[in-house]
Design a protein around this motif. Structure first.
Motif, PDB file in Angstrom:
ATOM      1  N   LEU A   1       5.807   7.817  10.637  1.00  0.00           N
ATOM      2  CA  LEU A   1       5.687   8.793   9.337  1.00  0.00           C
ATOM      3  C   LEU A   1       5.767   8.163   7.802  1.00  0.00           C
ATOM      4  N   VAL A   2       4.755   7.934   7.059  1.00  0.00           N
ATOM      5  CA  VAL A   2       4.973   7.290   5.914  1.00  0.00           C
ATOM      6  C   VAL A   2       4.176   9.074   4.276  1.00  0.00           C
ATOM      7  N   ALA A   3       5.934   9.001   4.333  1.00  0.00           N
ATOM      8  CA  ALA A   3       5.399  11.085   3.818  1.00  0.00           C
ATOM      9  C   ALA A   3       5.613  10.515   1.681  1.00  0.00           C
ATOM     10  N   GLY A   4       4.947  11.143   1.076  1.00  0.00           N
ATOM     11  CA  GLY A   4       5.350  11.257  -0.015  1.00  0.00           C
ATOM     12  C   GLY A   4       4.398  10.481  -1.131  1.00  0.00           C
ATOM     13  N   LEU A   5       3.180   9.923  -0.490  1.00  0.00           N
ATOM     14  CA  LEU A   5       1.928   9.212  -0.659  1.00  0.00           C
ATOM     15  C   LEU A   5       1.056  10.090  -1.951  1.00  0.00           C
ATOM     16  N   ASN A   6       0.954   9.033  -2.793  1.00  0.00           N
ATOM     17  CA  ASN A   6      -0.284  10.313  -3.510  1.00  0.00           C
ATOM     18  C   ASN A   6      -1.981   9.710  -3.533  1.00  0.00           C
ATOM     19  N   PRO A   7      -2.565  10.693  -3.774  1.00  0.00           N
ATOM     20  CA  PRO A   7      -4.505  10.170  -3.559  1.00  0.00           C
ATOM     21  C   PRO A   7      -4.875   9.095  -4.383  1.00  0.00           C
ATOM     22  N   GLY A   8      -5.217   7.889  -3.614  1.00  0.00           N
ATOM     23  CA  GLY A   8      -5.715   6.861  -4.751  1.00  0.00           C
ATOM     24  C   GLY A   8      -4.304   5.669  -5.334  1.00  0.00           C
ATOM     25  N   GLU A   9      -3.480   6.032  -5.003  1.00  0.00           N
ATOM     26  CA  GLU A   9      -2.337   4.961  -4.219  1.00  0.00           C
ATOM     27  C   GLU A   9      -2.560   3.495  -3.650  1.00  0.00           C
ATOM     28  N   SER A  10      -2.211   2.840  -4.375  1.00  0.00           N
ATOM     29  CA  SER A  10      -2.258   1.603  -3.626  1.00  0.00           C
ATOM     30  C   SER A  10      -1.473   0.686  -3.075  1.00  0.00           C
ATOM     31  N   VAL A  11      -1.122   0.420  -1.635  1.00  0.00           N
ATOM     32  CA  VAL A  11      -0.174   0.465  -1.032  1.00  0.00           C
ATOM     33  C   VAL A  11      -0.606  -1.517  -0.164  1.00  0.00           C
ATOM     34  N   THR A  12       0.422  -2.195  -0.615  1.00  0.00           N
ATOM     35  CA  THR A  12      -0.402  -3.480  -0.095  1.00  0.00           C
ATOM     36  C   THR A  12       0.716  -3.398   0.991  1.00  0.00           C
ATOM     37  N   VAL A  13      -0.600  -4.235   2.140  1.00  0.00           N
ATOM     38  CA  VAL A  13      -0.542  -5.105   3.333  1.00  0.00           C
ATOM     39  C   VAL A  13      -0.667  -6.074   3.878  1.00  0.00           C
ATOM     40  N   THR A  14       0.850  -6.526   4.609  1.00  0.00           N
ATOM     41  CA  THR A  14       0.669  -7.799   5.161  1.00  0.00           C
ATOM     42  C   THR A  14       0.562  -7.827   6.343  1.00  0.00           C
ATOM     43  N   VAL A  15      -0.805  -8.502   6.729  1.00  0.00           N
ATOM     44  CA  VAL A  15      -0.437  -9.183   8.571  1.00  0.00           C
ATOM     45  C   VAL A  15      -0.313 -10.649   8.516  1.00  0.00           C
ATOM     46  N   GLY A  16       1.426 -10.724   9.453  1.00  0.00           N
ATOM     47  CA  GLY A  16       1.583 -11.541   9.833  1.00  0.00           C
ATOM     48  C   GLY A  16       0.661 -12.707  10.671  1.00  0.00           C
ATOM     49  N   GLY A  17       0.932 -13.570  10.209  1.00  0.00           N
ATOM     50  CA  GLY A  17       0.560 -14.482  11.344  1.00  0.00           C
ATOM     51  C   GLY A  17       1.728 -15.353  12.507  1.00  0.00           C
ATOM     52  N   ILE A  18       0.720 -16.177  13.002  1.00  0.00           N
ATOM     53  CA  ILE A  18       2.120 -16.691  14.205  1.00  0.00           C
ATOM     54  C   ILE A  18       3.155 -17.298  13.116  1.00  0.00           C
ATOM     55  N   GLY A  19       4.834 -16.282  13.487  1.00  0.00           N
ATOM     56  CA  GLY A  19       6.211 -16.573  13.396  1.00  0.00           C
ATOM     57  C   GLY A  19       6.060 -16.099  11.686  1.00  0.00           C
ATOM     58  N   GLY A  20       5.303 -14.997  11.566  1.00  0.00           N
ATOM     59  CA  GLY A  20       4.459 -14.086  10.080  1.00  0.00           C
ATOM     60  C   GLY A  20       5.282 -12.462  10.702  1.00  0.00           C
TER      61      GLY A  20
END
Length: 478
Positions: free
Chosen positions: A365-384
Motif C-alpha cells: 500500500l502506498v498512501a498519501g498520493l495526490n490526484p495528478g501527481e507524477s511518479v517515476t517508474v523504473t523497471v529493472g533489466g537483467i541485473g537491475g
C-alpha cells in the motif's frame, strides 16, 4: 535749632556740655524728631515710598497683606449674612440640616430594598424600632435549624402530626399508612400458578410459583413438538428412518422424508461407499498464477502452477514492463504496488553459472498520493533493480556464481536460488536459474534447454549455451 547727634562734642569744654544736652532733649520733645535710622529718611504721605498717612486718600502701593490691596468696599461688613442652601442653589447650612447630618452613624449606607412588613395568615408584622428583631418559634412537630454562616433557616417536619386537619378527617389507619387495614391475598394464574396470603404491606413477600404441565410425560425424546411460547407439547422416539434412494442418491445432494429403514446395500451408484465423486470435478486457479487439476475424491490433488494473468485492482490497473511515469488518477490518493526486480546477470566467461531471481514486493500500500501527481517508474533489466518512485523498490537477482557444490547461490532477497547439480566426477547434470512468483528461471539438462519465462527470472550459462534471465515488472492497482 534741630536735634544734633554730635552734641555735646567730646573735645568741648565741660561747662558747654549741659546746654547742648538740654537743647537736644527739647528738640526730641518739641520738634517730634525720631530715630532717622528706623524710617530710612522716609516722609509721611499717600504716595509710593511714603510712610502711609490715614487721611481718607488711597495710599499707592500700600503692602496690605491681609486685605489684598483692596478698598474696604471689597470686603463684607460684620453684619453680612448668606441665604440657606437649597437642593438647587448654594448657601449656608441650616441648623436643622446640621442636626440631621450629626444623626447619621459612621459608615452608614444608602437604604437598600427591604420589606416594610411581613404578612402571616392575614396579619402584618412590622418593626417597632429602627433595629427590631423578628423571632421564629417552632410549633408542634416542626424543627427550625438556623445557619448563621449562610444566613438561612431550615424548616422541617418531625414525627407524626396528629393535629393535621386532613389526617384527622381520615378513617382507619390512613393517617399513618404503615399497614393495610385488611390483609390481602395475591395470586398468580395462567402458565404458572402461585398464591401469597395475608399481605398487609408491613413486610416484603415471596410467592412460590409452579409451572403448569404441558401434557408431556417427563423423559428423553429424539423428536419433540414446541409451541409458540417455547414449551414442549409433544415428544416421540421413532424407530425407523426412511430415505429417498432414487434420483441422485449416488451423489447424495438431497434427501426426502424417511419412511422405511435404508441399508448401504440397497443404494445405487457409489453412495454406499462414498469413496469418490460420481463425476470428477476440475479445480482451477486463476489470477497472478494459473493451474488446474481433475479431482474425484479418490486421492489428494496437487496442482502445478504457472504465471497467469494479473488480478486487476479495485478501480483500475496499470502494468509497466518498461520504465515510465505513473500519473495518479482523479480522486485517487492510495494505490497498491507490486514491484519485481530483474533477474540476475551472468558472467561472460565460459563456465557453468546459474543467476538468482529478482526480489518481489507484492501489493504494498502506498498512501498519501495526490490526484495528478507524477511518479517515476523504473523497471529493472537483467541485473537491475525496479522501483515505484521512492515508495517501493525490489532488488535484482544476484549474479550467477560458478561452483562445484550441489547448489550455488544467486538470488535477490525475494527470489529463489539458481542451482547446478554435479555428478561425482564434476560433470554437470543440470543447471537452473532462480524463480519467483512471477517468473521461472532458464534451465538446461540432458533433456535439453529451456528459456526463462515471466518476470525477474534467473538465467543460466552452460559452456557456450546461454539462456538469459528476464527483466523486472511494476504493477499499480487502485
Amino acid at each position: 535749632m534741630a536735634f544734633d547727634k554730635a552734641k555735646p562734642m567730646d573735645d568741648e569744654y565741660i561747662a558747654a556740655g549741659p546746654a547742648a544736652i538740654r537743647e537736644n532733649l527739647r528738640a526730641l520733645k518739641e520738634d517730634q524728631i525720631v530715630d532717622a535710622g528706623t524710617v530710612n529718611g522716609l516722609a509721611v504721605g499717600n504716595a509710593s515710598g511714603n510712610i502711609p498717612k490715614a487721611n481718607g486718600t488711597l495710599c499707592t502701593n500700600l503692602n496690605a497683606q491681609y486685605l489684598g490691596g483692596n478698598l474696604a468696599g471689597y470686603f463684607s461688613p460684620a453684619t453680612h449674612t448668606h441665604s440657606a442652601a437649597t437642593t438647587s442653589s448654594n448657601g449656608l447650612m441650616a441648623n436643622t440640616d446640621k442636626a440631621k447630618l450629626d444623626g447619621i452613624a459612621a459608615g452608614a449606607q444608602v437604604n437598600q430594598n427591604a420589606f416594610a412588613g411581613i404578612l402571616v395568615s392575614g396579619t402584618t408584622i412590622q418593626a417597632d424600632a429602627p433595629a427590631d428583631t423578628l423571632e421564629l418559634v417552632a410549633g408542634s412537630n416542626i424543627a427550625l435549624t438556623p445557619d448563621a454562616t449562610n444566613d438561612r433557616i431550615t424548616i422541617a417536619v418531625t414525627g407524626t402530626v396528629p393535629a393535621a386537619a386532613i389526617a384527622a378527617a381520615c378513617t382507619g389507619n390512613a393517617a399513618t399508612a404503615t399497614t393495610l387495614q385488611t390483609a390481602r391475598t395475591i395470586g398468580i394464574s395462567g402458565d404458572a400458578t402461585g398464591t401469597a396470603t395475608s399481605f398487609n404491606g408491613s413486610t416484603n413477600i415471596t410467592i412460590p410459583v409452579t409451572l403448569a404441565t404441558s401434557g408431556v410425560t417427563a423423559g428423553t425424546y429424539t423428536a419433540v413438538t414446541v409451541d409458540a411460547k417455547g414449551r414442549v407439547t409433544g415428544g416421540t422416539n421413532p424407530t425407523t428412518i426412511s430415505a429417498n434412494t432414487t434420483g441422485n442418491a449416488a451423489t447424495a445432494t438431497t434427501a426426502t422424508t424417511a419412511t422405511t429403514a435404508v441399508t448401504a446395500a440397497s443404494c445405487t451408484g457409489n453412495a454406499a461407499t462414498a469413496t469418490k465423486l460420481a463425476t470428477a470435478r476440475t479445480i482451477a486457479l486463476t489470477g497472478a498464477i494459473s493451474g488446474s487439476g481433475s479431482f474425484d475424491g479418490a486421492s489428494n490433488l496437487s496442482i502445478t502452477t504457472i504465471p497467469g494473468a494479473l488480478t486487476p485492482g479495485i478501480g483500475g490497473v496499470q502494468t509497466f514492463t518498461a520504465s515510465g511515469t505513473f500519473i495518479v488518477p482523479t480522486s485517487v490518493t492510495k494505490v497498491y504496488v507490486t514491484v519485481v526486480g530483474g533477474g540476475g546477470s551472468l558472467p561472460s566467461s565460459k563456465d557453468y553459472y546459474a543467476s538468482g531471481a529478482g526480489d518481489v514486493v507484492y501489493k504494498q500500500l502506498v498512501a498519501g498520493l495526490n490526484p495528478g501527481e507524477s511518479v517515476t517508474v523504473t523497471v529493472g533489466g537483467i541485473g537491475g533493480a525496479s522501483s515505484f518512485g521512492a515508495y517501493v523498490s525490489a532488488s535484482a537477482g544476484s549474479t550467477g556464481i560458478a561452483s562445484n557444490s550441489t547448489a550455488s547461490v544467486g538470488k535477490g532477497s525475494g527470489g529463489l536460488v539458481g542451482a547446478m547439480y554435479f555428478s561425482s566426477n564434476e560433470i554437470v547434470y543440470s543447471t537452473a536459474g532462480g524463480a519467483n512468483m512471477f517468473g521461472i528461471g532458464a534451465s538446461i539438462s540432458f533433456l535439453g534447454a529451456s528459456t526463462a519465462v515471466g518476470y525477474g527470472a534467473g538465467g543460466i550459462r552452460y559452456l557456450n549455451t546461454v539462456k538469459l534471465g528476464t527483466s523486472g515488472l511494476v504493477i499499480v492497482e487502485w
